[in-house]
Design a protein around this motif. Sequence first.
Motif, mmCIF file in Angstrom:
data_model
loop_
_atom_site.group_PDB
_atom_site.id
_atom_site.type_symbol
_atom_site.label_atom_id
_atom_site.label_comp_id
_atom_site.label_asym_id
_atom_site.label_seq_id
_atom_site.Cartn_x
_atom_site.Cartn_y
_atom_site.Cartn_z
ATOM 1 N N LEU A 282 4.616 -52.228 -34.247
ATOM 2 C CA LEU A 282 3.589 -53.130 -34.741
ATOM 3 C C LEU A 282 2.242 -52.443 -34.660
ATOM 4 O O LEU A 282 1.924 -51.806 -33.651
ATOM 5 N N ALA A 283 1.467 -52.546 -35.734
ATOM 6 C CA ALA A 283 0.113 -51.995 -35.748
ATOM 7 C C ALA A 283 -0.837 -53.013 -36.371
ATOM 8 O O ALA A 283 -0.519 -53.614 -37.403
ATOM 9 N N LEU A 284 -1.976 -53.188 -35.733
ATOM 10 C CA LEU A 284 -3.021 -54.084 -36.238
ATOM 11 C C LEU A 284 -4.365 -53.367 -36.149
ATOM 12 O O LEU A 284 -4.687 -52.768 -35.108
ATOM 13 N N ARG A 285 -5.132 -53.427 -37.203
ATOM 14 C CA ARG A 285 -6.518 -52.951 -37.149
ATOM 15 C C ARG A 285 -7.404 -54.105 -37.592
ATOM 16 O O ARG A 285 -7.305 -54.578 -38.732
ATOM 17 N N ILE A 286 -8.257 -54.561 -36.679
ATOM 18 C CA ILE A 286 -9.116 -55.729 -36.913
ATOM 19 C C ILE A 286 -10.527 -55.264 -37.237
ATOM 20 O O ILE A 286 -11.094 -54.416 -36.532
ATOM 21 N N ALA A 287 -11.082 -55.820 -38.296
ATOM 22 C CA ALA A 287 -12.453 -55.515 -38.698
ATOM 23 C C ALA A 287 -13.259 -56.811 -38.752
ATOM 24 O O ALA A 287 -12.710 -57.913 -38.631
ATOM 25 N N GLU A 288 -14.558 -56.658 -38.942
ATOM 26 C CA GLU A 288 -15.462 -57.824 -38.987
ATOM 27 C C GLU A 288 -16.265 -57.784 -40.276
ATOM 28 O O GLU A 288 -16.737 -56.722 -40.712
ATOM 29 N N ARG A 289 -16.413 -58.969 -40.877
ATOM 30 C CA ARG A 289 -17.224 -59.081 -42.082
ATOM 31 C C ARG A 289 -17.903 -60.442 -42.089
ATOM 32 O O ARG A 289 -17.240 -61.476 -41.975
ATOM 33 N N ALA A 290 -19.209 -60.439 -42.147
ATOM 34 C CA ALA A 290 -20.001 -61.676 -42.219
ATOM 35 C C ALA A 290 -19.692 -62.610 -41.055
ATOM 36 O O ALA A 290 -19.580 -63.821 -41.221
ATOM 37 N N GLY A 291 -19.512 -62.039 -39.855
ATOM 38 C CA GLY A 291 -19.300 -62.849 -38.661
ATOM 39 C C GLY A 291 -17.885 -63.352 -38.478
ATOM 40 O O GLY A 291 -17.630 -64.151 -37.572
ATOM 41 N N ARG A 292 -16.962 -62.872 -39.294
ATOM 42 C CA ARG A 292 -15.576 -63.335 -39.227
ATOM 43 C C ARG A 292 -14.651 -62.116 -39.122
ATOM 44 O O ARG A 292 -14.777 -61.164 -39.887
ATOM 45 N N SER A 293 -13.716 -62.153 -38.184
ATOM 46 C CA SER A 293 -12.800 -61.037 -37.979
ATOM 47 C C SER A 293 -11.528 -61.249 -38.791
ATOM 48 O O SER A 293 -11.089 -62.375 -39.013
ATOM 49 N N PHE A 294 -10.927 -60.138 -39.232
ATOM 50 C CA PHE A 294 -9.723 -60.201 -40.060
ATOM 51 C C PHE A 294 -8.936 -58.904 -39.885
ATOM 52 O O PHE A 294 -9.449 -57.907 -39.361
ATOM 53 N N ALA A 295 -7.688 -58.913 -40.319
ATOM 54 C CA ALA A 295 -6.834 -57.727 -40.229
ATOM 55 C C ALA A 295 -7.077 -56.843 -41.445
ATOM 56 O O ALA A 295 -6.669 -57.173 -42.562
ATOM 57 N N ALA A 296 -7.733 -55.704 -41.253
ATOM 58 C CA ALA A 296 -7.943 -54.756 -42.342
ATOM 59 C C ALA A 296 -6.683 -53.949 -42.604
ATOM 60 O O ALA A 296 -6.496 -53.409 -43.704
ATOM 61 N N HIS A 297 -5.816 -53.846 -41.595
ATOM 62 C CA HIS A 297 -4.538 -53.153 -41.751
ATOM 63 C C HIS A 297 -3.519 -53.831 -40.856
ATOM 64 O O HIS A 297 -3.814 -54.183 -39.717
ATOM 65 N N GLN A 298 -2.315 -54.001 -41.402
ATOM 66 C CA GLN A 298 -1.235 -54.634 -40.653
ATOM 67 C C GLN A 298 0.077 -53.951 -41.013
ATOM 68 O O GLN A 298 0.387 -53.757 -42.190
ATOM 69 N N PHE A 299 0.855 -53.587 -40.002
ATOM 70 C CA PHE A 299 2.135 -52.924 -40.217
ATOM 71 C C PHE A 299 3.143 -53.449 -39.207
ATOM 72 O O PHE A 299 2.809 -53.660 -38.038
ATOM 73 N N HIS A 300 4.375 -53.669 -39.653
ATOM 74 C CA HIS A 300 5.436 -53.985 -38.706
ATOM 75 C C HIS A 300 6.755 -53.458 -39.232
ATOM 76 O O HIS A 300 6.970 -53.345 -40.443
ATOM 77 N N ARG A 301 7.633 -53.113 -38.296
ATOM 78 C CA ARG A 301 8.954 -52.636 -38.639
ATOM 79 C C ARG A 301 9.907 -52.973 -37.505
ATOM 80 O O ARG A 301 9.547 -52.885 -36.331
ATOM 81 N N GLY A 302 11.117 -53.354 -37.841
ATOM 82 C CA GLY A 302 12.105 -53.673 -36.822
ATOM 83 C C GLY A 302 11.826 -55.013 -36.179
ATOM 84 O O GLY A 302 11.385 -55.965 -36.826
ATOM 85 N N ALA A 303 12.055 -55.094 -34.876
ATOM 86 C CA ALA A 303 12.040 -56.381 -34.155
ATOM 87 C C ALA A 303 10.670 -56.750 -33.605
ATOM 88 O O ALA A 303 10.572 -57.314 -32.516
ATOM 89 N N LEU A 304 9.612 -56.439 -34.318
ATOM 90 C CA LEU A 304 8.269 -56.906 -33.961
ATOM 91 C C LEU A 304 7.545 -57.297 -35.240
ATOM 92 O O LEU A 304 7.653 -56.607 -36.261
ATOM 93 N N ARG A 305 6.788 -58.372 -35.168
ATOM 94 C CA ARG A 305 5.944 -58.775 -36.284
ATOM 95 C C ARG A 305 4.896 -59.764 -35.783
ATOM 96 O O ARG A 305 4.936 -60.180 -34.621
ATOM 97 N N VAL A 306 3.974 -60.145 -36.644
ATOM 98 C CA VAL A 306 2.980 -61.152 -36.288
ATOM 99 C C VAL A 306 3.043 -62.296 -37.269
ATOM 100 O O VAL A 306 3.410 -62.124 -38.438
ATOM 101 N N LEU A 307 2.696 -63.482 -36.787
ATOM 102 C CA LEU A 307 2.575 -64.640 -37.658
ATOM 103 C C LEU A 307 1.225 -64.609 -38.359
ATOM 104 O O LEU A 307 0.345 -63.805 -38.033
ATOM 105 N N ARG A 308 1.047 -65.506 -39.305
ATOM 106 C CA ARG A 308 -0.207 -65.524 -40.065
ATOM 107 C C ARG A 308 -1.386 -65.795 -39.119
ATOM 108 O O ARG A 308 -1.252 -66.496 -38.114
ATOM 109 N N PRO A 309 -2.554 -65.265 -39.430
ATOM 110 C CA PRO A 309 -3.704 -65.403 -38.529
ATOM 111 C C PRO A 309 -4.224 -66.825 -38.459
ATOM 112 O O PRO A 309 -4.066 -67.617 -39.400
ATOM 113 N N HIS A 310 -4.835 -67.148 -37.327
ATOM 114 C CA HIS A 310 -5.456 -68.457 -37.123
ATOM 115 C C HIS A 310 -6.858 -68.272 -36.553
ATOM 116 O O HIS A 310 -7.150 -67.279 -35.870
ATOM 117 N N TYR A 311 -7.709 -69.226 -36.833
ATOM 118 C CA TYR A 311 -9.051 -69.277 -36.262
ATOM 119 C C TYR A 311 -9.130 -70.573 -35.472
ATOM 120 O O TYR A 311 -9.122 -71.667 -36.041
#
Length: 296
Positions: free
Chosen positions: A24-53
Amino acid sequence: MTTTARVPPAGRAASAGPVPMGELALRIAERAGRSFAAHQFHRGALRVLRPHYLDESGQVCYVVVNPGGAYLGADLYLMDVEVGDGADLLLTTQSATKIYRTPGSFAEQRMAIRLGEGSRLELVPDQIIAYREASYRQNTHITVRPTSSLVMAEVITPGWSPDGGSFRYEELRLRNEIHVEANGGTRLLALDNLLVRPPLDDVTGTGFMEGYSHLGSLVVVDARVDQALADELHRLAAGFDAYTGVSLGATMDGITALVLRSLSHSTEKLNALLGGCGNLLRQRWYSQAPLNLRKY
C-alpha cells in the motif's frame, strides 16, 4: 482527485526480495486548505476505503483494509505513506491486526513514513492481537521535518488461547525509528524498540509488564512537545485504570519526541487512555473535537 496507480511504488523493483502479501502506498497533498491523495497504490491483501473528512479542518481520513483478515507465517506487508508540505492525514484501520500461528517464520509489516514541512499525521490503528504460537515483527521508519507533527498510537492484546492462558504467542518485535531532516541532512531523533518473548521471560513479573496483559504506546513528535506537556499527559493518564510512564527525548532542530507507555488488562481502557491524550492535543493544537471514528 485521487489517482489509483497499478504500478509498484517508486524505488521498488517488482522482482526485489520476497513477494509481499500486500502493498500500500499513499501520498497526501494539500490544496486550498484541503488534503487529498495525490497518489494511491495497492496490491494484494492491502487497500484503503474511500476518503472521508470528519470535520471542517481539511484533514483527510483513510481506512486501511486487509481483506484476508489476518497475518500468517512468512507474510510480508509493505506500507509507504508520504504526507506532503502542509497536508494533514488521519490513518486508521478497519479492524484489529490479527497474528495467527506462524510456524517456520514470523509475519512482518514494514512501514515507511515521510512528513513534509507543516504536515501532520495521526496514526491510530486498531489493536494488534497476537494469538497462540504467533511471531510478529513491525518495523516503522519515520522521517519528519522540524515543523512536522506526528501522533501515533498502538495497543497490543494477547489473543484467545484454548487453555485460557495469556501470553501464548512466541514473540513480538515493534521498532519505531524516527529521523529528523533539516539543513540538508538527516539525523536520528528517537528509537523506540519493544521486544516481548513470553516463552523466555515471565512477562507478568515485576519489572517487565507488572502483572498486566495489555500494552499501549503513544508517540508524539512535534515542536510543541516539552516537559510541561509530558507532565500533563502523565497526570491525565493517572485518571485511568492503567500503569503509565512517559519518556521525553532530546530536542533536535527544534522538534522533540515523547513516548507514553501504558499497561492494563483491557484493550478498551488503553484505547480510552490513548484517545484521551490524543484528543487533548487535537483540541489544543488544532481546535478539533474529540476523535470519534466510525469504520466505513
